[in-house]
Design a protein around this motif. Structure first.
Motif, mmCIF file in Angstrom:
data_model
loop_
_atom_site.group_PDB
_atom_site.id
_atom_site.type_symbol
_atom_site.label_atom_id
_atom_site.label_comp_id
_atom_site.label_asym_id
_atom_site.label_seq_id
_atom_site.Cartn_x
_atom_site.Cartn_y
_atom_site.Cartn_z
ATOM 1 N N GLU A 134 12.388 -8.106 -3.655
ATOM 2 C CA GLU A 134 12.278 -9.398 -2.996
ATOM 3 C C GLU A 134 13.637 -9.848 -2.454
ATOM 4 O O GLU A 134 14.665 -9.217 -2.723
ATOM 5 C CB GLU A 134 11.736 -10.453 -3.979
ATOM 6 C CG GLU A 134 10.443 -10.058 -4.678
ATOM 7 C CD GLU A 134 9.257 -9.940 -3.736
ATOM 8 O OE1 GLU A 134 9.423 -10.215 -2.525
ATOM 9 O OE2 GLU A 134 8.166 -9.563 -4.188
ATOM 10 N N GLU A 135 13.617 -10.956 -1.702
ATOM 11 C CA GLU A 135 14.840 -11.463 -1.084
ATOM 12 C C GLU A 135 15.909 -11.807 -2.114
ATOM 13 O O GLU A 135 17.095 -11.647 -1.856
ATOM 14 C CB GLU A 135 14.519 -12.717 -0.260
ATOM 15 C CG GLU A 135 13.834 -12.433 1.059
ATOM 16 C CD GLU A 135 14.741 -11.727 2.044
ATOM 17 O OE1 GLU A 135 15.918 -12.085 2.134
ATOM 18 O OE2 GLU A 135 14.267 -10.791 2.707
ATOM 19 N N ASP A 136 15.497 -12.319 -3.285
ATOM 20 C CA ASP A 136 16.473 -12.735 -4.289
ATOM 21 C C ASP A 136 16.929 -11.592 -5.190
ATOM 22 O O ASP A 136 17.639 -11.811 -6.167
ATOM 23 C CB ASP A 136 15.890 -13.869 -5.142
ATOM 24 C CG ASP A 136 14.615 -13.452 -5.875
ATOM 25 O OD1 ASP A 136 14.185 -12.294 -5.716
ATOM 26 O OD2 ASP A 136 14.049 -14.297 -6.593
ATOM 27 N N GLY A 137 16.514 -10.359 -4.869
ATOM 28 C CA GLY A 137 16.947 -9.208 -5.650
ATOM 29 C C GLY A 137 15.998 -8.819 -6.763
ATOM 30 O O GLY A 137 16.173 -7.765 -7.396
ATOM 31 N N THR A 138 14.977 -9.631 -7.036
ATOM 32 C CA THR A 138 14.012 -9.280 -8.070
ATOM 33 C C THR A 138 13.103 -8.158 -7.570
ATOM 34 O O THR A 138 12.977 -7.928 -6.375
ATOM 35 C CB THR A 138 13.150 -10.488 -8.469
ATOM 36 O OG1 THR A 138 12.456 -10.963 -7.306
ATOM 37 C CG2 THR A 138 14.020 -11.603 -9.039
ATOM 38 N N LEU A 139 12.468 -7.482 -8.515
ATOM 39 C CA LEU A 139 11.586 -6.367 -8.190
ATOM 40 C C LEU A 139 10.175 -6.711 -8.643
ATOM 41 O O LEU A 139 9.951 -7.065 -9.799
ATOM 42 C CB LEU A 139 12.069 -5.096 -8.894
ATOM 43 C CG LEU A 139 11.484 -3.763 -8.433
ATOM 44 C CD1 LEU A 139 11.951 -3.446 -7.018
ATOM 45 C CD2 LEU A 139 11.915 -2.641 -9.381
ATOM 46 N N SER A 140 9.217 -6.657 -7.741
ATOM 47 C CA SER A 140 7.831 -6.939 -8.104
ATOM 48 C C SER A 140 7.071 -5.625 -8.250
ATOM 49 O O SER A 140 7.316 -4.667 -7.509
ATOM 50 C CB SER A 140 7.156 -7.831 -7.059
ATOM 51 O OG SER A 140 6.986 -7.142 -5.848
ATOM 52 N N VAL A 141 6.153 -5.592 -9.210
ATOM 53 C CA VAL A 141 5.352 -4.401 -9.492
ATOM 54 C C VAL A 141 3.886 -4.798 -9.409
ATOM 55 O O VAL A 141 3.460 -5.783 -10.021
ATOM 56 C CB VAL A 141 5.646 -3.841 -10.900
ATOM 57 C CG1 VAL A 141 4.837 -2.582 -11.162
ATOM 58 C CG2 VAL A 141 7.132 -3.562 -11.065
ATOM 59 N N SER A 142 3.102 -4.048 -8.645
ATOM 60 C CA SER A 142 1.674 -4.348 -8.548
ATOM 61 C C SER A 142 0.881 -3.061 -8.348
ATOM 62 O O SER A 142 1.386 -2.099 -7.764
ATOM 63 C CB SER A 142 1.398 -5.315 -7.393
ATOM 64 O OG SER A 142 1.794 -4.742 -6.167
ATOM 65 N N PRO A 143 -0.375 -3.026 -8.843
ATOM 66 C CA PRO A 143 -1.228 -1.852 -8.605
ATOM 67 C C PRO A 143 -1.580 -1.757 -7.128
ATOM 68 O O PRO A 143 -1.640 -2.775 -6.435
ATOM 69 C CB PRO A 143 -2.483 -2.140 -9.454
ATOM 70 C CG PRO A 143 -2.092 -3.265 -10.372
ATOM 71 C CD PRO A 143 -1.034 -4.035 -9.663
ATOM 72 N N GLN A 182 2.859 -13.499 -1.608
ATOM 73 C CA GLN A 182 4.242 -13.203 -1.246
ATOM 74 C C GLN A 182 4.344 -12.131 -0.165
ATOM 75 O O GLN A 182 5.253 -12.134 0.664
ATOM 76 C CB GLN A 182 5.007 -12.755 -2.506
ATOM 77 C CG GLN A 182 6.359 -12.123 -2.258
ATOM 78 C CD GLN A 182 7.385 -13.116 -1.774
ATOM 79 O OE1 GLN A 182 7.382 -14.258 -2.206
ATOM 80 N NE2 GLN A 182 8.271 -12.697 -0.878
ATOM 81 N N ARG A 183 3.353 -11.237 -0.132
ATOM 82 C CA ARG A 183 3.447 -10.079 0.760
ATOM 83 C C ARG A 183 3.326 -10.411 2.246
ATOM 84 O O ARG A 183 3.677 -9.596 3.091
ATOM 85 C CB ARG A 183 2.392 -9.038 0.374
ATOM 86 C CG ARG A 183 2.747 -8.263 -0.892
ATOM 87 C CD ARG A 183 1.578 -7.443 -1.386
ATOM 88 N NE ARG A 183 0.535 -8.297 -1.940
ATOM 89 C CZ ARG A 183 -0.640 -7.838 -2.361
ATOM 90 N NH1 ARG A 183 -0.927 -6.569 -2.255
ATOM 91 N NH2 ARG A 183 -1.520 -8.660 -2.875
ATOM 92 N N ILE A 232 2.902 -0.094 -6.729
ATOM 93 C CA ILE A 232 3.733 -0.515 -5.600
ATOM 94 C C ILE A 232 4.925 -1.303 -6.138
ATOM 95 O O ILE A 232 4.760 -2.260 -6.904
ATOM 96 C CB ILE A 232 2.939 -1.396 -4.620
ATOM 97 C CG1 ILE A 232 1.815 -0.587 -3.967
ATOM 98 C CG2 ILE A 232 3.866 -1.967 -3.539
ATOM 99 C CD1 ILE A 232 0.925 -1.415 -3.067
ATOM 100 N N LEU A 233 6.131 -0.890 -5.742
ATOM 101 C CA LEU A 233 7.348 -1.604 -6.100
ATOM 102 C C LEU A 233 7.922 -2.237 -4.835
ATOM 103 O O LEU A 233 8.010 -1.585 -3.805
ATOM 104 C CB LEU A 233 8.388 -0.659 -6.706
ATOM 105 C CG LEU A 233 7.967 0.136 -7.954
ATOM 106 C CD1 LEU A 233 9.122 0.998 -8.438
ATOM 107 C CD2 LEU A 233 7.528 -0.802 -9.064
ATOM 108 N N ARG A 234 8.320 -3.512 -4.936
ATOM 109 C CA ARG A 234 8.871 -4.182 -3.765
ATOM 110 C C ARG A 234 10.052 -5.046 -4.179
ATOM 111 O O ARG A 234 9.963 -5.857 -5.109
ATOM 112 C CB ARG A 234 7.809 -5.063 -3.104
ATOM 113 C CG ARG A 234 8.278 -5.699 -1.805
ATOM 114 C CD ARG A 234 7.211 -6.580 -1.155
ATOM 115 N NE ARG A 234 6.901 -7.727 -1.980
ATOM 116 C CZ ARG A 234 5.776 -7.885 -2.671
ATOM 117 N NH1 ARG A 234 4.849 -6.937 -2.645
ATOM 118 N NH2 ARG A 234 5.553 -8.950 -3.400
#
Length: 351
Positions: free
Chosen positions: A50-59, A209-210, A46-48
């Motif tokens: 965030e508000e600050d433009g960063t990209l989070s990656v999680s299974p 965060q989600r 899962i790619l998401r």
């Protein structure tokens, strides 16, 4: 093969972006992290953004490794009912949706403990129902989903009740209405129950965060500000309660001049409080600033009120001065709320 460069920060490293096929960007994942999360070739991710433009990656199965949704509290025959209640509250605040309270060793739950927990759940834990109530077990379940009652909704209800309590406390003082004063004291419970619910939501948002968007916030960094504001609203209601309690101790009506000055102070404090909450919901920097600027006037009214209280009996003077102090504290909490709003909205006035 990734080109890793240490950044000097714990659990952080820098990797270079690769390009394949002329148009596809690729970033390799740390091998240790992939192994720890049982990832293999073809594992869905899962790619998401965030508000600050960063990209989070999680299974996709990351959520299954988070803490369980329910917890069991085992109670001994000699355990303090208040201590059991505090443990239950902590479980609620930490986001557990099902709380089992079991008697240890096939014993029965102390009747005082059971009744204590049931009454508290009904009166203070928003969205909580009693699923099981037997001599050996009490099970509480939170049935309310956070999108149904967001931070803003809960905080709005708290603020409306707290403001109304202060207005009613002033009316009770003006009329020396003991019945009204007693009703205000009972109302404080409503503010406290929403306060606990707000803390529950904020603790969930800090750890996950989600759900930040679901509870009505823009980012996790807002959590500490909303926690401070919720506390100030609770304290405002507490001081409205103290106004009512001190009114109950008065034996005769307050003289006209003193009463008029207390009314000036209380009306100003209430307006400051309502404007501070409005500045929060409207994200209005200038309105928050105007609240803070009125604090000096509140202190002036307080001093004038105290000077006028010298002509009454000592016993009455003590109660009146405590009441005046509570009104002043409400004005100060309004200023505290506004300071948090300034910090939240300062970028709107920066050039």
């Amino acid at each position: 093969m990734s080109d890793k460069i240490a950044t000097g920060k714990l659990n952080e490293e820098q990797r270079k972006l690769q390009v394949t096929g002329g148009s596809t960007f690729i970033l390799s994942l740390p091998k240790d992290w992939a192994i720890k999360n049982d990832l293999k070739r073809g594992s869905p991710m899962i790619l998401r953004e965030e508000e600050d433009g960063t990209l989070s990656v999680s299974p996709t199965k990351f959520g299954k490794k988070e803490k369980k949704d329910e917890v069991c509290i085992r109670v001994g025959a000699n355990d303090n009912p208040d201590a059991v209640m505090r443990t239950t509250i902590s479980a609620y605040l930490n986001g557990y949706n099902i709380v089992h309270v079991h008697a240890q060793g096939q014993k029965v739950l102390n009747i005082k403990t059971r009744n204590h927990l049931k009454n508290f759940a009904r009166n203070y834990l928003v969205g909580t129902e009693i699923l099981i109530d037997t001599p050996t077990e009490l099970t509480l379940q939170v049935l309310l989903n956070y999108p149904e009652l967001t931070i803003h909704n809960a905080l709005s209800r708290m603020s409306i009740i707290a403001s109304s309590m202060q207005k009613e406390a002033l009316t009770a003082l003006n009329n020396l209405d003991y019945q009204n004063a007693k009703a205000i004291i009972e109302t404080d419970r409503e503010v406290n129950r929403f306060g606990l619910y707000v803390v529950r939501l904020l603790k969930l948002a800090v750890s996950n965060q989600r759900i930040v968007k679901d509870i009505g916030l823009n980012s996790q960094k807002e959590c500490i500000g909303y926690r401070l504001i919720a506390k100030s609203v609770e304290r405002t209601a507490d001081h409205a309660t103290k106004m009512a309690e001190n009114t109950l101790l008065l034996k005769e009506h307050v003289n006209t001049n003193l009463l008029e000055k207390i009314n000036q102070l209380s009306n100003l404090a209430n307006k400051m409080f309502e404007n501070s909450i409005e500045s929060l919901f409207k994200q209005d920097f200038n309105l928050a600033e105007s609240v803070i600027e009125k604090l000096d006037q509140a202190h002036k009214f307080e001093k004038e009120s105290i000077l006028l209280s010298h002509d009454i009996t000592l016993e009455e003077m003590v109660n009146i001065r405590l009441l005046i102090e509570s009104v002043r504290r409400i004005a100060e909490y309004a200023s505290d709320i506004s300071e948090v709003v300034l910090n939240m909205t300062v970028e709107s006035v920066l050039r």
